[in-house]
Design a protein around this motif. Structure first.
Motif, PDB file in Angstrom:
ATOM      1  N   GLY A  48       0.686  -1.200   0.016  1.00 22.78           N
ATOM      2  CA  GLY A  48      -0.096   0.162  -0.011  1.00 22.78           C
ATOM      3  C   GLY A  48       0.740   1.164  -0.139  1.00 22.78           C
ATOM      4  O   GLY A  48       0.541   2.220  -0.719  1.00 22.78           O
ATOM      5  N   ASP A  49       1.907   1.335   0.929  1.00 18.80           N
ATOM      6  CA  ASP A  49       2.681   2.570   0.862  1.00 18.80           C
ATOM      7  C   ASP A  49       3.366   2.869  -0.509  1.00 18.80           C
ATOM      8  O   ASP A  49       3.288   3.980  -0.944  1.00 18.80           O
ATOM      9  CB  ASP A  49       3.917   2.087   1.726  1.00 18.80           C
ATOM     10  CG  ASP A  49       3.401   2.122   3.243  1.00 18.80           C
ATOM     11  OD1 ASP A  49       2.401   2.741   3.550  1.00 18.80           O
ATOM     12  OD2 ASP A  49       4.313   1.372   4.030  1.00 18.80           O
ATOM     13  N   ALA A  50       3.833   1.675  -1.175  1.00 19.00           N
ATOM     14  CA  ALA A  50       4.579   1.911  -2.625  1.00 19.00           C
ATOM     15  C   ALA A  50       3.309   2.378  -3.702  1.00 19.00           C
ATOM     16  O   ALA A  50       3.811   3.011  -4.378  1.00 19.00           O
ATOM     17  CB  ALA A  50       4.838   0.488  -3.037  1.00 19.00           C
ATOM     18  N   GLU A  51       2.195   1.744  -3.673  1.00 21.53           N
ATOM     19  CA  GLU A  51       1.046   2.155  -4.450  1.00 21.53           C
ATOM     20  C   GLU A  51       0.831   3.750  -4.383  1.00 21.53           C
ATOM     21  O   GLU A  51       0.617   4.370  -5.247  1.00 21.53           O
ATOM     22  CB  GLU A  51       0.041   1.323  -4.491  1.00 21.53           C
ATOM     23  CG  GLU A  51       0.267  -0.223  -4.770  1.00 21.53           C
ATOM     24  CD  GLU A  51       0.546  -0.419  -6.239  1.00 21.53           C
ATOM     25  OE1 GLU A  51       0.398   0.309  -7.044  1.00 21.53           O
ATOM     26  OE2 GLU A  51       1.076  -1.516  -6.804  1.00 21.53           O
ATOM     27  N   ARG A  52       0.745   3.988  -2.981  1.00 23.38           N
ATOM     28  CA  ARG A  52       0.302   5.461  -2.946  1.00 23.38           C
ATOM     29  C   ARG A  52       1.223   6.300  -3.209  1.00 23.38           C
ATOM     30  O   ARG A  52       1.075   7.397  -3.615  1.00 23.38           O
ATOM     31  CB  ARG A  52      -0.028   5.432  -1.264  1.00 23.38           C
ATOM     32  CG  ARG A  52      -1.544   5.013  -1.020  1.00 23.38           C
ATOM     33  CD  ARG A  52      -1.665   5.312   0.695  1.00 23.38           C
ATOM     34  NE  ARG A  52      -0.768   4.545   1.522  1.00 23.38           N
ATOM     35  CZ  ARG A  52      -0.992   3.412   1.796  1.00 23.38           C
ATOM     36  NH1 ARG A  52      -2.205   2.721   1.466  1.00 23.38           N
ATOM     37  NH2 ARG A  52      -0.240   3.012   2.830  1.00 23.38           N
ATOM     38  N   ALA A  53       2.731   6.103  -2.706  1.00 24.28           N
ATOM     39  CA  ALA A  53       3.894   6.684  -3.267  1.00 24.28           C
ATOM     40  C   ALA A  53       3.643   6.904  -4.870  1.00 24.28           C
ATOM     41  O   ALA A  53       3.979   7.925  -5.451  1.00 24.28           O
ATOM     42  CB  ALA A  53       5.144   6.166  -3.027  1.00 24.28           C
ATOM     43  N   ALA A  92       1.229   6.504  -6.876  1.00 22.39           N
ATOM     44  CA  ALA A  92      -0.090   7.349  -7.212  1.00 22.39           C
ATOM     45  C   ALA A  92       0.152   8.943  -7.074  1.00 22.39           C
ATOM     46  O   ALA A  92      -0.067   9.718  -8.005  1.00 22.39           O
ATOM     47  CB  ALA A  92      -1.263   6.758  -6.445  1.00 22.39           C
ATOM     48  N   ALA A  93       1.080   9.308  -6.063  1.00 22.19           N
ATOM     49  CA  ALA A  93       1.263  10.509  -5.774  1.00 22.19           C
ATOM     50  C   ALA A  93       2.426  11.201  -6.813  1.00 22.19           C
ATOM     51  O   ALA A  93       2.010  12.182  -7.475  1.00 22.19           O
ATOM     52  CB  ALA A  93       2.000  10.769  -4.280  1.00 22.19           C
ATOM     53  N   VAL A  94       3.193  10.277  -7.378  1.00 22.98           N
ATOM     54  CA  VAL A  94       4.033  10.744  -8.184  1.00 22.98           C
ATOM     55  C   VAL A  94       3.457  10.857  -9.635  1.00 22.98           C
ATOM     56  O   VAL A  94       3.413  12.094 -10.417  1.00 22.98           O
ATOM     57  CB  VAL A  94       5.379  10.073  -8.465  1.00 22.98           C
ATOM     58  CG1 VAL A  94       6.068  10.193  -9.716  1.00 22.98           C
ATOM     59  CG2 VAL A  94       6.329   9.934  -7.225  1.00 22.98           C
ATOM     60  N   ARG A  95       2.628   9.909 -10.060  1.00 22.18           N
ATOM     61  CA  ARG A  95       1.908  10.037 -11.311  1.00 22.18           C
ATOM     62  C   ARG A  95       0.969  11.248 -11.316  1.00 22.18           C
ATOM     63  O   ARG A  95       0.794  11.919 -12.381  1.00 22.18           O
ATOM     64  CB  ARG A  95       1.022   8.892 -11.579  1.00 22.18           C
ATOM     65  CG  ARG A  95       2.022   7.554 -11.694  1.00 22.18           C
ATOM     66  CD  ARG A  95       1.065   6.328 -12.333  1.00 22.18           C
ATOM     67  NE  ARG A  95      -0.016   6.144 -11.449  1.00 22.18           N
ATOM     68  CZ  ARG A  95      -0.159   5.474 -10.382  1.00 22.18           C
ATOM     69  NH1 ARG A  95       0.956   4.713  -9.928  1.00 22.18           N
ATOM     70  NH2 ARG A  95      -1.180   5.125  -9.686  1.00 22.18           N
ATOM     71  N   GLY A  96       0.250  11.611 -10.226  1.00 23.18           N
ATOM     72  CA  GLY A  96      -0.587  12.824 -10.207  1.00 23.18           C
ATOM     73  C   GLY A  96       0.216  14.058 -10.155  1.00 23.18           C
ATOM     74  O   GLY A  96      -0.368  14.843 -10.820  1.00 23.18           O
ATOM     75  N   ALA A 102       8.971   0.746 -12.089  1.00 22.39           N
ATOM     76  CA  ALA A 102       8.459   1.543 -13.380  1.00 22.39           C
ATOM     77  C   ALA A 102       7.062   1.779 -13.488  1.00 22.39           C
ATOM     78  O   ALA A 102       6.648   2.573 -13.998  1.00 22.39           O
ATOM     79  CB  ALA A 102       9.120   0.923 -14.697  1.00 22.39           C
ATOM     80  N   ARG A 103       6.566   0.543 -13.267  1.00 21.56           N
ATOM     81  CA  ARG A 103       5.002   0.457 -13.302  1.00 21.56           C
ATOM     82  C   ARG A 103       4.329   1.697 -12.350  1.00 21.56           C
ATOM     83  O   ARG A 103       3.156   2.389 -12.864  1.00 21.56           O
ATOM     84  CB  ARG A 103       4.400  -0.666 -12.971  1.00 21.56           C
ATOM     85  CG  ARG A 103       3.074  -0.948 -13.020  1.00 21.56           C
ATOM     86  CD  ARG A 103       2.362  -2.028 -12.526  1.00 21.56           C
ATOM     87  NE  ARG A 103       2.578  -2.257 -11.087  1.00 21.56           N
ATOM     88  CZ  ARG A 103       2.088  -1.744  -9.918  1.00 21.56           C
ATOM     89  NH1 ARG A 103       1.278  -0.828 -10.367  1.00 21.56           N
ATOM     90  NH2 ARG A 103       2.504  -2.091  -8.678  1.00 21.56           N
ATOM     91  N   LEU A 104       4.926   1.811 -11.492  1.00 21.12           N
ATOM     92  CA  LEU A 104       4.349   2.826 -10.371  1.00 21.12           C
ATOM     93  C   LEU A 104       4.354   4.237 -10.873  1.00 21.12           C
ATOM     94  O   LEU A 104       3.612   5.146 -10.359  1.00 21.12           O
ATOM     95  CB  LEU A 104       5.215   2.834  -8.940  1.00 21.12           C
ATOM     96  CG  LEU A 104       4.961   1.634  -8.234  1.00 21.12           C
ATOM     97  CD1 LEU A 104       5.769   1.812  -6.881  1.00 21.12           C
ATOM     98  CD2 LEU A 104       3.560   1.447  -7.905  1.00 21.12           C
ATOM     99  N   VAL A 105       5.350   4.652 -11.581  1.00 23.35           N
ATOM    100  CA  VAL A 105       5.704   5.939 -12.332  1.00 23.35           C
ATOM    101  C   VAL A 105       4.692   6.222 -13.584  1.00 23.35           C
ATOM    102  O   VAL A 105       4.842   7.360 -14.144  1.00 23.35           O
ATOM    103  CB  VAL A 105       6.994   6.656 -12.403  1.00 23.35           C
ATOM    104  CG1 VAL A 105       7.759   6.473 -10.975  1.00 23.35           C
ATOM    105  CG2 VAL A 105       7.641   5.607 -13.327  1.00 23.35           C
ATOM    106  N   GLY A 106       3.937   5.233 -13.995  1.00 24.10           N
ATOM    107  CA  GLY A 106       3.199   5.110 -15.206  1.00 24.10           C
ATOM    108  C   GLY A 106       3.838   4.604 -16.504  1.00 24.10           C
ATOM    109  O   GLY A 106       3.303   4.736 -17.664  1.00 24.10           O
TER     110      GLY A 106
END
Length: 283
Positions: free
Chosen positions: A81-86, A88-92, A154-158
């Motif tokens: 959850g921490d990683a996914e939220r981080a 999502a914040a960067v992508r936003g 890499a997926r986390l940043v889009g």
């Protein structure tokens, strides 16, 4: 959440590598390399007070560096959850930003996949190059495994993980394709100047020369030869840089991990507390 290993977990290469103190020098090397992509570096300098030519903004550049380190630590050692939220914040943040090509007037998105891929590849290449040259025991098979693991980050940043290099051969081919696009722009010179002489209160300038300048010089020396040619500054012979990296690695690794990990934001200590003492990262 107790027992949540996060995106990578203690059995991953990522978990072990990212706990090494040479990651700080590798991170500076990544900044030097990333700055040579004209479109990517404009996305930073045109959207961040950290690199504008103003007093307070230049001081805030330290905050930018620490936020990047915090993101890597969260994604590596935090819960899923921490990683996914981080992420999502960067992508936003990236979704709202654009930059302009001063030569053509073209306006483009900062979250262009080509730019995100450059930033990602420059980072993972820097982490692997610096740690391996400093004596961290990472074989070729483990290096390829690390690059496969990093597709999750890499997926986390889009990025689409399928489009991200998953081994050393693919990464080398990617850099060969992108190299003709690299250049020393005024924005790259700005980043170079910041990394060599970051804003520091006057009483601390001697300390900057004593402690920070060797870090920046070593990170610069660890760049590939084509990056040195673009920056136009000499670098020591590769063998000399490797010797310095190994000596620095020995020195930093001599500091007990339990002491190093006390530095904020203590991602590793929280991960070990969550998962047990057997999960402490190490070679």
């Amino acid at each position: 959440m107790a027992g949540d290993e996060g995106l990578f977990g203690p059995r991953s290469v990522t978990w072990q590598l990212h706990g090494d103190p040479m990651m700080w020098i590798a991170g500076v090397r990544a900044l030097y390399l990333q700055a040579l992509h004209p479109r990517a570096v404009r996305g930073v300098t045109q959207n961040s007070a950290a690199f504008r030519m103003t007093g307070r903004g230049r001081r805030d550049a330290w905050g930018r560096l620490m936020r990047t380190a915090n993101f890597v630590g969260t994604v590596t050692y935090g819960t899923t959850g921490d990683a996914e939220r981080a992420g999502a914040a960067v992508r936003g943040i990236h979704r709202r930003l654009t930059a302009t090509d001063p030569a053509t007037g073209e306006r483009y998105r900062v979250d262009d996949p080509a730019l995100l891929l450059w930033v990602h590849c420059a980072e993972v290449d820097s982490y692997l190059q610096v740690l391996r040259r400093s004596g961290y025991p990472v074989g070729d098979t483990q290096a390829d495994r690390y690059l496969r693991e990093q597709r999750a980050g890499a997926r986390l940043v889009g990025l689409d993980p399928a489009q991200v290099p998953a081994d050393r051969a693919a990464l080398a081919a990617y850099f060969a394709r992108v190299r003709p696009e690299l250049a020393l722009t005024p924005e790259a010179r700005l980043i170079d100047g910041f990394l060599r002489r970051p804003p520091t209160p006057a009483p601390l300038v001697p300390l900057r020369a004593l402690l920070w300048r060797p870090v920046a010089d070593l990170a610069y020396g660890a760049l590939p030869a084509h990056a040195h040619r673009l920056y136009g500054r000499p670098a020591p012979p590769p063998a000399a840089v490797t010797r310095r990296l190994r000596a620095t690695g020995r020195l930093l690794r001599a500091v007990p991990p339990a002491l190093r990990w006390q530095l904020p934001p203590k991602h590793i200590l929280r991960a070990v507390a969550r998962l047990g003492p057997g999960t402490r990262p190490g070679p």
